[in-house]
Design a protein around this motif. Structure first.
Motif, PDB file in Angstrom:
ATOM      1  N   UNK A 208      -0.629   0.441  16.251  1.00  0.00           N
ATOM      2  CA  UNK A 208       0.038   1.679  15.835  1.00  0.00           C
ATOM      3  C   UNK A 208       1.203   1.322  14.926  1.00  0.00           C
ATOM      4  N   UNK A 209       1.357   2.086  13.861  1.00  0.00           N
ATOM      5  CA  UNK A 209       2.382   1.813  12.864  1.00  0.00           C
ATOM      6  C   UNK A 209       3.485   2.865  12.899  1.00  0.00           C
ATOM      7  N   UNK A 210       4.692   2.410  12.645  1.00  0.00           N
ATOM      8  CA  UNK A 210       5.808   3.297  12.334  1.00  0.00           C
ATOM      9  C   UNK A 210       6.403   2.811  11.013  1.00  0.00           C
ATOM     10  N   UNK A 211       6.749   3.737  10.160  1.00  0.00           N
ATOM     11  CA  UNK A 211       7.338   3.393   8.870  1.00  0.00           C
ATOM     12  C   UNK A 211       8.718   4.020   8.780  1.00  0.00           C
ATOM     13  N   UNK A 212       9.733   3.177   8.575  1.00  0.00           N
ATOM     14  CA  UNK A 212      11.070   3.669   8.274  1.00  0.00           C
ATOM     15  C   UNK A 212      11.154   3.746   6.753  1.00  0.00           C
ATOM     16  N   UNK A 213      11.072   4.942   6.224  1.00  0.00           N
ATOM     17  CA  UNK A 213      11.033   5.109   4.781  1.00  0.00           C
ATOM     18  C   UNK A 213      11.339   6.546   4.404  1.00  0.00           C
ATOM     19  N   UNK A 214      11.124   6.861   3.149  1.00  0.00           N
ATOM     20  CA  UNK A 214      11.286   8.237   2.676  1.00  0.00           C
ATOM     21  C   UNK A 214       9.907   8.888   2.652  1.00  0.00           C
ATOM     22  N   UNK A 215       9.672   9.927   3.457  1.00  0.00           N
ATOM     23  CA  UNK A 215       8.323  10.475   3.634  1.00  0.00           C
ATOM     24  C   UNK A 215       7.643  10.886   2.336  1.00  0.00           C
ATOM     25  N   UNK A 216       8.428  11.354   1.365  1.00  0.00           N
ATOM     26  CA  UNK A 216       7.840  11.839   0.117  1.00  0.00           C
ATOM     27  C   UNK A 216       7.525  10.709  -0.859  1.00  0.00           C
ATOM     28  N   UNK A 217       7.988   9.493  -0.558  1.00  0.00           N
ATOM     29  CA  UNK A 217       7.866   8.393  -1.507  1.00  0.00           C
ATOM     30  C   UNK A 217       6.449   7.832  -1.507  1.00  0.00           C
TER      31      UNK A 217
ATOM     32  N   UNK B  21       5.525   4.852  -1.821  1.00  0.00           N
ATOM     33  CA  UNK B  21       5.402   3.642  -1.008  1.00  0.00           C
ATOM     34  C   UNK B  21       4.901   4.003   0.392  1.00  0.00           C
ATOM     35  N   UNK B  22       5.516   5.035   0.968  1.00  0.00           N
ATOM     36  CA  UNK B  22       5.154   5.471   2.321  1.00  0.00           C
ATOM     37  C   UNK B  22       3.751   6.044   2.350  1.00  0.00           C
ATOM     38  N   UNK B  23       3.422   6.870   1.374  1.00  0.00           N
ATOM     39  CA  UNK B  23       2.104   7.499   1.378  1.00  0.00           C
ATOM     40  C   UNK B  23       0.998   6.489   1.097  1.00  0.00           C
ATOM     41  N   UNK B  24       1.274   5.479   0.259  1.00  0.00           N
ATOM     42  CA  UNK B  24       0.261   4.468  -0.029  1.00  0.00           C
ATOM     43  C   UNK B  24       0.032   3.563   1.176  1.00  0.00           C
ATOM     44  N   UNK B  25       1.087   3.253   1.908  1.00  0.00           N
ATOM     45  CA  UNK B  25       0.907   2.452   3.117  1.00  0.00           C
ATOM     46  C   UNK B  25       0.121   3.245   4.154  1.00  0.00           C
ATOM     47  N   UNK B  26       0.427   4.530   4.290  1.00  0.00           N
ATOM     48  CA  UNK B  26      -0.298   5.372   5.236  1.00  0.00           C
ATOM     49  C   UNK B  26      -1.778   5.434   4.871  1.00  0.00           C
TER      50      UNK B  26
ATOM     51  N   UNK C 292      -8.975 -10.130  -1.368  1.00  0.00           N
ATOM     52  CA  UNK C 292      -9.854  -9.594  -2.403  1.00  0.00           C
ATOM     53  C   UNK C 292     -10.252  -8.166  -2.055  1.00  0.00           C
ATOM     54  N   UNK C 293     -10.138  -7.281  -3.043  1.00  0.00           N
ATOM     55  CA  UNK C 293     -10.509  -5.892  -2.837  1.00  0.00           C
ATOM     56  C   UNK C 293      -9.452  -5.055  -2.148  1.00  0.00           C
ATOM     57  N   UNK C 294      -8.366  -5.675  -1.733  1.00  0.00           N
ATOM     58  CA  UNK C 294      -7.305  -4.951  -1.038  1.00  0.00           C
ATOM     59  C   UNK C 294      -6.094  -4.800  -1.940  1.00  0.00           C
ATOM     60  N   UNK C 295      -5.425  -3.642  -1.880  1.00  0.00           N
ATOM     61  CA  UNK C 295      -4.148  -3.530  -2.578  1.00  0.00           C
ATOM     62  C   UNK C 295      -3.059  -4.179  -1.714  1.00  0.00           C
ATOM     63  N   UNK C 296      -1.825  -4.157  -2.195  1.00  0.00           N
ATOM     64  CA  UNK C 296      -0.755  -4.863  -1.481  1.00  0.00           C
ATOM     65  C   UNK C 296      -0.504  -4.267  -0.101  1.00  0.00           C
ATOM     66  N   UNK C 297      -0.713  -2.958   0.041  1.00  0.00           N
ATOM     67  CA  UNK C 297      -0.464  -2.314   1.327  1.00  0.00           C
ATOM     68  C   UNK C 297      -1.588  -2.609   2.312  1.00  0.00           C
TER      69      UNK C 297
END
Length: 403
Positions: free
Chosen positions: A33-42, A44-49, A373-378
């Motif tokens: 399970x993941x938790x992200x401390x970030x800005x929800x609209x950013x 970065x957060x949406x791409x990691x999700x 390979x085939x994966x983005x940074x997130x």
């Protein structure tokens, strides 16, 4: 600014051990399970999700920086907590820097104190809850202090540009130190800046002959503002005022190494290192000394860089090895972005900076042979997080069973 985590309410699953009970441990077999401390609209957060979802995990629990900085947060046992950038949010910037104008350059020293204090307190709360962190708070503090980062890399034998010793009191002192060091071209960087904010590429050709290239715009009242247009200052009085305005927040000054070129443009590389392994790389090119994409930089041709390095008698593995050595200086952090500076002719490589949040490279997939390979940074980080949580569970089990 209060940073004490909120108490866990009954039924929320947040860990709130009784006094004297020790910290909560991970829950074996509970799933990642993941938790992200970030800005929800950013993004970065949406791409990691999106990466977590694509890997079959539940949507990450997002803890907004604006709430975290006010002490409204908590963690669950076994959770993997990603610390993400607090940037690109005016409210968060105001809480960290104490200014209502996000384009202002000044205020980075206050930003650094408040941000690193927040990361330390969040980390403490997460560890007490039995959660696993993506980054070590001391690593983050050093990466966001260019002076300390440069010193840590140099002490580990990582090639870095020569730098002036501090502190530097202003333009007059800087000019004398550069003269004594026989450095005619230098980068003047705010110690706690990011995204080229406040960076000045300085060239001196004799008494009174100076040129400063920067995206900083100086207002009539002397205040400094970031802009998207790179400009040149050639009057020494203007350059002196610019440097003197940067000094109170602290500056880092290093020799401006001649860079390799690609297509007639200055070139460097951003290499993303995940769990100690270089997984992604991109060439950045620019007509200006700063290659940041928001300042007119553009992605270059990685295959052409490979060929240029081979023609110079080297190997692209040399680039990745330098980046991995730099990342190894921050062993408590899952992912870093390393700025690698190729010398003229692509023969040698130095590290300009190590970025705690240097993974925003949309649509870039992993290098051949990297395991990503085939994966983005997130997606690469999501895959690596599973191993990090398993390792933490083993360590916790060992801790619980050791007499």
């Amino acid at each position: 600014m209060s940073l004490s985590p909120s108490s866990a309410a009954p039924g929320t699953g947040l860990c709130d051990p009784a006094p004297g009970a020790g910290r909560c441990g991970p829950v074996p077999g509970a799933g990642l399970r993941f938790a992200v401390v970030g800005n929800p609209e950013n993004r970065r957060t949406t791409m990691f999700a999106a990466a977590a979802g694509s890997a079959g995990h539940a949507a990450p629990r997002v803890l907004a920086w604006r709430d975290v900085l006010r002490g409204r947060y908590g963690f669950t046992p076994g959770e993997f907590v990603r610390i993400d950038s607090p940037g690109e949010n005016a409210e968060v910037d105001r809480l960290l820097r104490g200014t209502d104008d996000p384009t202002r350059v000044e205020g980075t020293a206050l930003w650094h104190r408040r941000f690193t204090a927040a990361v330390r307190e969040v980390t403490g709360a997460a560890q007490r809850a039995g959660a696993v962190m993506s980054a070590d708070p001391e690593d983050v503090a050093v990466m966001f202090d260019k002076r300390r980062c440069h010193a840590r890399l140099a002490a580990a034998g990582v090639p870095v540009p020569p730098a002036l010793p501090g502190p530097i009191g202003g333009w007059a002192g800087l000019r004398e130190q550069l003269k004594a060091a026989r450095i005619s071209r230098a980068f003047v960087k705010p110690a706690h800046g990011s995204s080229a904010s406040g960076v000045v590429a300085l060239s001196m050709a004799g008494p009174g002959r100076v040129k400063a290239t920067t995206s900083v715009e100086t207002a009539p009242d002397g205040r400094l503002y970031n802009s998207l247009r790179v400009r040149h200052y050639t009057a020494e009085t203007e350059v002196a005022a610019l440097v003197d305005a940067l000094v109170p927040d602290g500056i880092h000054v290093e020799q401006w190494l001649p860079k390799a070129s690609q297509g007639g443009r200055a070139a460097d590389l951003r290499v993303v290192v995940v769990a100690g392994r270089a997984t992604h790389a991109v060439v950045r090119t620019s007509r200006h000394p700063m290659t940041n994409l928001h300042l007119g930089g553009a992605r270059g041709d990685l295959d052409a860089a490979h060929m240029a390095i081979r023609a110079a008698g080297g190997s692209f593995a040399d680039v990745l090895e330098v980046a991995e050595r730099a990342a190894a200086c921050f062993p408590g952090t899952l992912c870093v972005g390393v700025d690698v500076l190729p010398s003229t002719g692509w023969r040698r490589f130095a590290v300009g900076e190590v970025n705690a949040f240097g993974d925003l490279l949309p649509r870039l997939t992993g290098l051949p042979g990297s395991g990503a390979e085939g994966l983005d940074t997130y997606a690469a980080q999501v895959a690596a997080a599973s191993a990090a949580v398993r390792r933490a569970e083993r360590e916790e089990h060992h801790h619980d069973t050791t007499p």
